[in-house]
Design a protein around this motif. Sequence first.
Motif, mmCIF file in Angstrom:
data_model
loop_
_atom_site.group_PDB
_atom_site.id
_atom_site.type_symbol
_atom_site.label_atom_id
_atom_site.label_comp_id
_atom_site.label_asym_id
_atom_site.label_seq_id
_atom_site.Cartn_x
_atom_site.Cartn_y
_atom_site.Cartn_z
ATOM 1 N N TRP A 5 15.933 64.021 -1.826
ATOM 2 C CA TRP A 5 15.567 64.887 -2.954
ATOM 3 C C TRP A 5 14.067 64.755 -3.257
ATOM 4 O O TRP A 5 13.372 65.759 -3.458
ATOM 5 C CB TRP A 5 16.393 64.514 -4.196
ATOM 6 C CG TRP A 5 16.109 65.416 -5.369
ATOM 7 C CD1 TRP A 5 16.731 66.588 -5.679
ATOM 8 C CD2 TRP A 5 15.075 65.228 -6.362
ATOM 9 N NE1 TRP A 5 16.150 67.148 -6.790
ATOM 10 C CE2 TRP A 5 15.131 66.335 -7.233
ATOM 11 C CE3 TRP A 5 14.113 64.240 -6.583
ATOM 12 C CZ2 TRP A 5 14.281 66.479 -8.318
ATOM 13 C CZ3 TRP A 5 13.257 64.388 -7.668
ATOM 14 C CH2 TRP A 5 13.340 65.491 -8.519
ATOM 15 N N GLN A 9 11.403 67.679 -3.121
ATOM 16 C CA GLN A 9 10.678 68.036 -4.340
ATOM 17 C C GLN A 9 9.155 67.924 -4.139
ATOM 18 O O GLN A 9 8.399 68.796 -4.553
ATOM 19 C CB GLN A 9 11.131 67.133 -5.501
ATOM 20 C CG GLN A 9 10.375 67.384 -6.792
ATOM 21 C CD GLN A 9 10.564 68.814 -7.307
ATOM 22 O OE1 GLN A 9 11.536 69.120 -7.961
ATOM 23 N NE2 GLN A 9 9.623 69.705 -7.000
ATOM 24 N N PHE A 86 15.414 71.859 -8.276
ATOM 25 C CA PHE A 86 14.042 71.383 -8.120
ATOM 26 C C PHE A 86 13.139 72.062 -9.142
ATOM 27 O O PHE A 86 13.483 73.096 -9.718
ATOM 28 C CB PHE A 86 13.511 71.715 -6.716
ATOM 29 C CG PHE A 86 14.258 71.050 -5.604
ATOM 30 C CD1 PHE A 86 14.149 69.683 -5.397
ATOM 31 C CD2 PHE A 86 15.068 71.793 -4.760
ATOM 32 C CE1 PHE A 86 14.843 69.060 -4.362
ATOM 33 C CE2 PHE A 86 15.767 71.185 -3.722
ATOM 34 C CZ PHE A 86 15.657 69.817 -3.527
ATOM 35 N N LYS A 87 11.924 71.461 -9.305
ATOM 36 C CA LYS A 87 10.882 72.116 -10.094
ATOM 37 C C LYS A 87 9.954 72.832 -9.116
ATOM 38 O O LYS A 87 9.721 72.352 -8.010
ATOM 39 C CB LYS A 87 10.093 71.073 -10.895
ATOM 40 C CG LYS A 87 10.956 70.348 -11.921
ATOM 41 C CD LYS A 87 10.154 69.317 -12.705
ATOM 42 C CE LYS A 87 10.071 67.992 -11.974
ATOM 43 N NZ LYS A 87 9.460 66.916 -12.779
ATOM 44 N N TYR A 88 9.466 74.013 -9.532
ATOM 45 C CA TYR A 88 8.630 74.820 -8.649
ATOM 46 C C TYR A 88 7.283 75.131 -9.293
ATOM 47 O O TYR A 88 7.227 75.388 -10.497
ATOM 48 C CB TYR A 88 9.318 76.153 -8.322
ATOM 49 C CG TYR A 88 10.649 75.982 -7.640
ATOM 50 C CD1 TYR A 88 10.747 75.989 -6.251
ATOM 51 C CD2 TYR A 88 11.811 75.798 -8.385
ATOM 52 C CE1 TYR A 88 11.971 75.821 -5.625
ATOM 53 C CE2 TYR A 88 13.044 75.626 -7.767
ATOM 54 C CZ TYR A 88 13.116 75.634 -6.388
ATOM 55 O OH TYR A 88 14.327 75.469 -5.776
#
Length: 180
Positions: A5, A9, A86-88
């Motif tokens: 992960w 990420q 996830f953060k984008y």
Amino acid sequence: MNIGWLVAQALLIVWPPYVANATPVLARRVFRGRLHPVDLNRVFIDGRRVLGDGKTYEGLAMGVVLGTLVGYLVDYVIYLMVGSVFKYPSILDSLVMSIAALLGDMLGAFIKRRLGLRRGEPAPLLDQLDFLLASLLALYIINPSLLTVPIIVTAVLITPPIHLATNTGAYLLGLKNEPW
Ligand code: CTP
Ligand code: MG
């Protein structure tokens, strides 16, 4: 927090500066040698070129445009596929990271010239991390919510091997004169 992960990420976040750093090498092909060095051929007080022929306006333009757009769009497509596990980065984050990546790369070239290294000579770790550290710093300033210490550490650890692999690829494709 699992490693897979973390790596995914970190890659999503640093993808725009990766593109910004990798695409200027295409400038030589696209502009067929009609390139303008950022330092306008000027020498520094030590008698060496300020930045050298490896940093051009055409390269900067390609890096900013492709880093911002390709960087953002690929992340956006992944977002559409896997969603908010996830953060984008936003398009503004991508733009700022791309500009910072290119500035960091130029700072690296400035340091290399002061050390007496010619254009293209290797500077281990500096060559691989100048653009990344600059873009992480810029992202930290404009959008710290995307960064945690584990994400930063992961990005710093995975970048040198990825950078070496992609540069070797560019060398084998005849795009670069050196495999680093
Ligand atoms: N490039 C460019 N403009 C930039 C950055 C890179 O035109 N702002 C192109 C140059 O043709 C450069 C190539 O991309 O030779 C590879 O970039 P890089 O490895 O960063 O440059 P080097 O040739 O290794 O030069 P330096 O020693 O100054 O890092
Ligand atoms: Mg180089």
